[in-house]
Structure formats: structure tokens, C-alpha cells
Design a protein around this motif. Structure first.
Motif, PDB file in Angstrom:
ATOM      1  N   GLN A 169       0.845  -1.183   0.000  1.00 45.21           N
ATOM      2  CA  GLN A 169       0.000   0.000   0.000  1.00 45.21           C
ATOM      3  C   GLN A 169       0.893   1.250   0.000  1.00 45.21           C
ATOM      4  OE1 GLN A 169      -3.266  -0.086  -0.240  1.00 45.21           O
ATOM      5  NE2 GLN A 169      -3.637  -2.251   0.155  1.00 45.21           N
ATOM      6  N   SER A 193      -8.428   9.393  -5.513  1.00 44.40           N
ATOM      7  CA  SER A 193      -8.901   9.070  -4.168  1.00 44.40           C
ATOM      8  C   SER A 193     -10.251   9.711  -3.922  1.00 44.40           C
ATOM      9  CB  SER A 193      -7.889   9.569  -3.122  1.00 44.40           C
ATOM     10  OG  SER A 193      -7.763  10.975  -3.195  1.00 44.40           O
ATOM     11  N   TYR A 195     -11.594   3.860   3.649  1.00 48.86           N
ATOM     12  CA  TYR A 195     -10.150   3.699   3.677  1.00 48.86           C
ATOM     13  C   TYR A 195      -9.451   5.061   3.651  1.00 48.86           C
ATOM     14  CZ  TYR A 195      -5.457   2.428   2.070  1.00 48.86           C
ATOM     15  OH  TYR A 195      -4.097   2.317   1.929  1.00 48.86           O
ATOM     16  N   TRP A 241      -9.799   6.786   6.974  1.00 47.70           N
ATOM     17  CA  TRP A 241      -8.879   6.253   7.981  1.00 47.70           C
ATOM     18  C   TRP A 241      -7.452   6.763   7.733  1.00 47.70           C
ATOM     19  CZ3 TRP A 241      -4.592   3.037   7.521  1.00 47.70           C
ATOM     20  CH2 TRP A 241      -4.068   2.586   8.738  1.00 47.70           C
ATOM     21  N   LEU A 242      -7.067   6.844   6.447  1.00 49.56           N
ATOM     22  CA  LEU A 242      -5.741   7.390   6.143  1.00 49.56           C
ATOM     23  C   LEU A 242      -5.615   8.832   6.629  1.00 49.56           C
ATOM     24  CD1 LEU A 242      -5.067   6.031   2.518  1.00 49.56           C
ATOM     25  CD2 LEU A 242      -3.910   5.368   4.633  1.00 49.56           C
ATOM     26  N   ASP A 252      -7.792  -0.019  13.816  1.00 46.26           N
ATOM     27  CA  ASP A 252      -8.157  -0.392  12.447  1.00 46.26           C
ATOM     28  C   ASP A 252      -6.954  -0.638  11.554  1.00 46.26           C
ATOM     29  OD1 ASP A 252     -10.827  -0.119  13.133  1.00 46.26           O
ATOM     30  OD2 ASP A 252     -10.869   2.014  12.577  1.00 46.26           O
ATOM     31  N   TRP A 275      -6.628  -2.595   7.381  1.00 48.70           N
ATOM     32  CA  TRP A 275      -6.286  -1.893   6.144  1.00 48.70           C
ATOM     33  C   TRP A 275      -4.839  -2.094   5.718  1.00 48.70           C
ATOM     34  CZ3 TRP A 275     -10.538  -0.387   3.974  1.00 48.70           C
ATOM     35  CH2 TRP A 275     -11.614   0.070   4.735  1.00 48.70           C
ATOM     36  N   TRP A 276      -3.932  -2.238   6.664  1.00 52.01           N
ATOM     37  CA  TRP A 276      -2.507  -2.217   6.321  1.00 52.01           C
ATOM     38  C   TRP A 276      -1.775  -3.430   6.870  1.00 52.01           C
ATOM     39  CZ3 TRP A 276       0.342   3.138   6.691  1.00 52.01           C
ATOM     40  CH2 TRP A 276      -0.005   3.908   5.579  1.00 52.01           C
TER      41      TRP A 276
END
Length: 490
Positions: A47, A70, A76, A79-80, A151, A155-156
Motif C-alpha cells: 500500500q 482518491s 479507507y 482512515w488514512l 483499524d 487496512w494495512w
């Protein structure tokens, strides 16, 4: 001192290609897509996300790997954004102080905390500061708040690497985060640090130019730079400069001889032209002599009649006592007619005006005078000496800087922009009078100084009057303060 890093030739070729791709990007969006997607050919990762950090607004996720664009509303991406804000918030607090780029971490650089952060960033002992903000360093979920770290696994992968984007002047452009399952090596950090310099340079080309206010704000940040700037500004405000003012000026004749109308009448003809040199006795102009010639003829006739009457009376008075008394009366009438005849002859002789001395005839246009009725004593022209000139300046009341006799000034002629003449003020009128342009101004007379050539009579230009020495702040604020006092009345 770190040992030299060995990079394979293939990796160097890929590094060069990625740098070229960044330089060839047409806009910021294309560059962001290249950063988060094409870097995979050099360094493996799962990612990647680019976070833009403009100085005038909160940061935003500008590009995400695997997506052409984006979506700010996607979970997602949200959250970033929370992760980036959590990373940058400690750095923003640390960056307050003297405003220098060499202090604590600048805005746009996350600050991992704890032993894991120190070990991942530079291998330092626990509790020490992380690596400098301009260098990439690794971090994990342990460096994030519990709400964001919860989280992370959804995601990562486990290991992430922060690559700050900072140009050579210290201006942050945000940063790029790469995530993968394996730990990041020192070689990966070195190659990405080199790419970060190229990316920051490319982003600087797309960034808007800083306004004057923004530059001033950057200059006046707390610290040594601001103190030095304020000290320099204060010193500059008290630098002495000469108080000068510009005013229209004209080269005029000094001690010019005024040629006036000798009697009431109408100008019949001008014998001279403007700027014509004349000598003593040269005819200048003539008045209409028709009326005076008629009066002279009548006076002459009256004189002849009175003379004949007197002669006859004188002959009769020899034999008759009564005629002797009449002869006295005839004699008085003869003398009266003689006076009238002489006066008319003198007036007739004054009809033609000649030059009383040598000089240059100064007047506007002969057509303005031909056929014009004039009164006795009315000025018709001037006889000026071209070598004896002075400078006449019309100093507007609004530009008066308390000019005194003896002050220096410089004439810049309009006809000769590369020539200047120095002069010294002789007199300043105490009362302002309207100029032909309708401007209320003081009349200033000045004498040319120096042994050089003098300007030609009638030359017009701009005079710079040199006043007293004043601080630079007064020189710049004199007119605004005057206007403010007129409006506010203080």
C-alpha cells in the motif's frame, strides 16, 4: 557515521527512470499517481498513500495506490486521513518555538514515540528523539492513538515507512507512506530519500507562488530571523536621507527690459519675430498713427492761423494803442497752439517703438498683437540677455518642504534628458499664487551655479529641490500623514 550503501546497477537505473518520470509530470495529479504506483518497480510494498500538506489548510489524502483518484468519502481514505493527522499532530506541537527548520520536527513529519519508533527510525535507545524530519523512517501501529491503531490490521500490513517531502528551503509538501509485510531496510530508506528530493522539487514547481504577505509572515516567525529582520527594519527607518521634492521649472531672463506701449492705441505692425536678436535702435513695433496724424494736421493749421493773426495784430499795434492790447491776447493763443503742435508731434514720433538696448525679443506670436488695442504702459514684449538667465520654479503648496533661500536644486530639462544643471535658490515667494494650470504654488527664483554652460532661455523641465536631511520613515510617511491629518483633523 553510517557506512556507504551499496545499490545495484539495476536499482540505480530504476531510480533514474522514476526521477525522470517525476520531472516529466504535467501536473500535480500525474505526479501523485507516479509516486504511489510506479515506485513499486524500485521498492516492493503493498500500500502507498500521498498526503498533501499545504500551509494554508489541513492536510488531505491526495493519492492512493491502486486507485486513479482518491475518494474523500471512502472509509479507507478517511482512515488514512485520521492516521496522517495523528502522525503530524505531535510534530506540529514540537515545531513551535523559534520557527527554524533545524529545531524539532517541522509540520508534515510524523513523530513516532516509544522504543519501537526509535529502533525503527534510527536504532537509538528508547526515549530518544526520532530521526530528523527530512529523513524517512519506519513506524508501526504502536506509534498511533488507540482509535486509529485499532483499524490498522484491517487496512494495512505490519510495517510502514514515512517519507517526508521537504524542499531545499524547508517548506513541507506533506509526505508519502509505504506499507508492506517485511521490515524496511536501510537501503530502501536511502533510495526513497533520494526520490523524495526529486518529488519535493517537482511539487515546488506546481505549488502557487507565495504572496508578499505570506513571505512577510514567514520572515516574521518567532526566532532569530524575526529579531534580525525587525532590527534591520528599525535601523533602516532611521537612515538619514535628503528630503527632496519635484516641481515644474522654466529658464527665464534675469533683469529683462520690459517694452511697453508708449500710449493708447492699436498695434499696426510688429517688425520683430520671437527670439530675434536686436540692437539699440532696431524698430520693434508701430502703433496706428491715423488719429495722431489728423490731430497733428489740425494743430499745425491752428498754429499757422494763430501765427498769421498775431502778425497782423502786431502791424496794427504800431499805429493804434487798442491793437496793442489785442496783440498780447494773440500772442498767448499763438503760444498755446505751439504747445499743442509740439505735443502732437512728440506723440506722433512715439508711434514707432525701437529697442532701447540689445537683447532677444521675448514674446509669443506676432499674430496675437497685430491689430490689438493696447493701453499706455501695457507690456508687449521683453528684451532679454541670453547669457543672463535664471530658473523660475513653481513649487506646489502640497509639496512644500519648508524651502529656504540658499537651498540647492537640480534642473532636468525635458528637451535634454541626459543633462542636468545645478542651481541655488535666491528667493521664495511668501505668498502662493495660481499658476496657468490652476495649481496654487510658490514662485521660487534660483541662480545657476558652476562654470559650465547655461541652459537656453525658455527651456522647461523638472526641478528637484533638495531639502534638509530626515529619517527614511519620515520621508516615506510624510505625505500619508499629511493626508491623514487633513481628513481626521488632528
Amino acid at each position: 557515521m553510517n557506512a556507504p550503501v551499496r545499490i545495484e546497477a539495476g536499482d540505480l537505473a530504476l531510480l533514474w527512470q522514476l526521477a525522470a518520470r517525476a520531472r516529466e509530470a504535467e501536473n500535480e495529479q500525474t505526479l501523485g499517481f507516479t509516486i504511489v504506483n510506479e515506485t513499486l518497480s524500485l521498492v516492493p510494498y503493498r500500500q502507498a498513500a500521498w498526503w498533501r500538506a499545504p500551509s494554508h489548510a489541513p492536510g488531505a489524502v491526495a493519492a492512493v495506490s491502486g486507485l486513479p483518484q482518491s475518494d474523500p468519502g471512502a472509509p479507507y481514505v478517511q482512515w488514512l486521513g485520521e492516521m496522517f493527522r495523528a502522525l503530524v499532530k505531535p510534530a506540529s506541537r514540537d515545531g513551535q518555538g523559534d520557527g527554524s527548520a533545524d529545531g524539532a520536527q517541522a509540520e508534515g513529519a510524523p513523530a513516532p514515540q516509544g522504543q519501537d519508533a526509535a529502533a525503527a527510525a534510527s536504532g537509538d535507545a528508547a526515549g530518544q528523539s526520532p530521526a530528523p524530519s527530512k529523513r524517512p523512517y519506519a513506524f508501526t501501529s504502536a506509534h498511533l492513538p488507540d482509535g486509529v491503531a485499532a483499524d490498522w490490521s484491517a487496512w494495512w500490513p505490519m510495517h510502514a515507512l514515512w517519507v517526508p517531502l521537504v524542499d531545499r528551503s524547508g517548506r513541507p509538501f506533506g509526505g508519502v507512506v509505504f506499507a508492506r509485510d517485511n521490515a524496511w531496510t536501510h537501503t530502501d530508506e536511502v533510495m526513497l530519500a533520494e526520490l523524495a528530493l526529486v518529488w519535493a522539487h517537482a511539487l515546488a514547481a506546481f505549488a502557487p507562488r507565495a504572496t508578499l504577505a505570506a513571505r512577510a509572515k514567514l520572515l516574521l516567525r518567532p526566532g532569530k530571523v524575526r529579531r534580525r529582520a525587525l532590527a534591520g527594519l528599525a535601523l533602516l527607518c532611521v537612515v538619514p536621507v535628503p528630503l527632496t521634492v519635484l516641481a515644474p521649472a522654466e529658464v527665464t531672463a534675469r533683469d529683462a527690459f520690459v517694452v511697453r506701449a508708449p500710449l493708447d492705441g492699436v498695434i499696426e505692425r510688429l517688425y520683430t519675430q520671437p527670439n530675434q536678436r536686436v540692437t539699440p535702435g532696431t524698430p520693434l513695433f508701430a502703433l496706428d498713427s491715423t488719429t495722431l496724424a489728423s490731430r497733428y494736421a489740425v494743430a499745425n493749421k491752428n498754429f499757422d492761423t494763430a501765427q498769421e493773426e498775431y502778425r497782423q495784430t502786431a502791424q496794427l499795434a504800431v499805429t493804434d494803442d487798442k491793437d496793442r492790447l489785442d496783440m498780447v491776447m494773440r500772442r498767448g493763443k499763438l503760444d498755446e497752439s505751439q504747445v499743442e503742435l509740439d505735443y502732437t508731434a512728440r506723440e506722433l514720433a512715439r508711434v514707432q517703438v525701437t529697442a532701447a538696448r540689445a537683447g532677444v525679443a521675448v514674446f509669443a506670436d506676432p499674430n496675437d498683437w497685430n491689430g490689438k488695442a493696447v493701453s499706455v504702459g501695457e507690456k508687449v514684449m521683453l528684451l532679454a540677455d541670453p547669457a543672463n538667465v535664471e530658473l523660475t520654479v513653481s513649487l506646489p503648496v502640497a509639496d512644500d518642504v519648508d524651502v529656504k533661500p540658499g537651498a540647492a536644486l537640480t534642473l532636468y530639462p525635458k528637451s535634454s534628458p541626459l543633462t542636468a544643471y545645478d542651481a541655488r535658490i535666491d528667493t521664495v515667494a511668501y505668498r502662493a499664487e495660481p499658476t496657468p494650470d490652476g495649481v496654487l504654488a510658490y514662485r521660487v527664483k534660483a541662480t545657476f551655479t558652476g562654470s559650465g554652460a547655461r541652459p537656453v532661455l525658455g527651456v522647461m523641465g523638472t526641478a528637484r529641490i533638495h531639502g534638509r536631511w530626515v529619517p527614511l520613515a519620515y520621508y516615506l510617511l510624510r505625505r500619508p500623514l499629511t493626508t491623514a491629518r487633513q481628513w481626521l483633523g488632528w
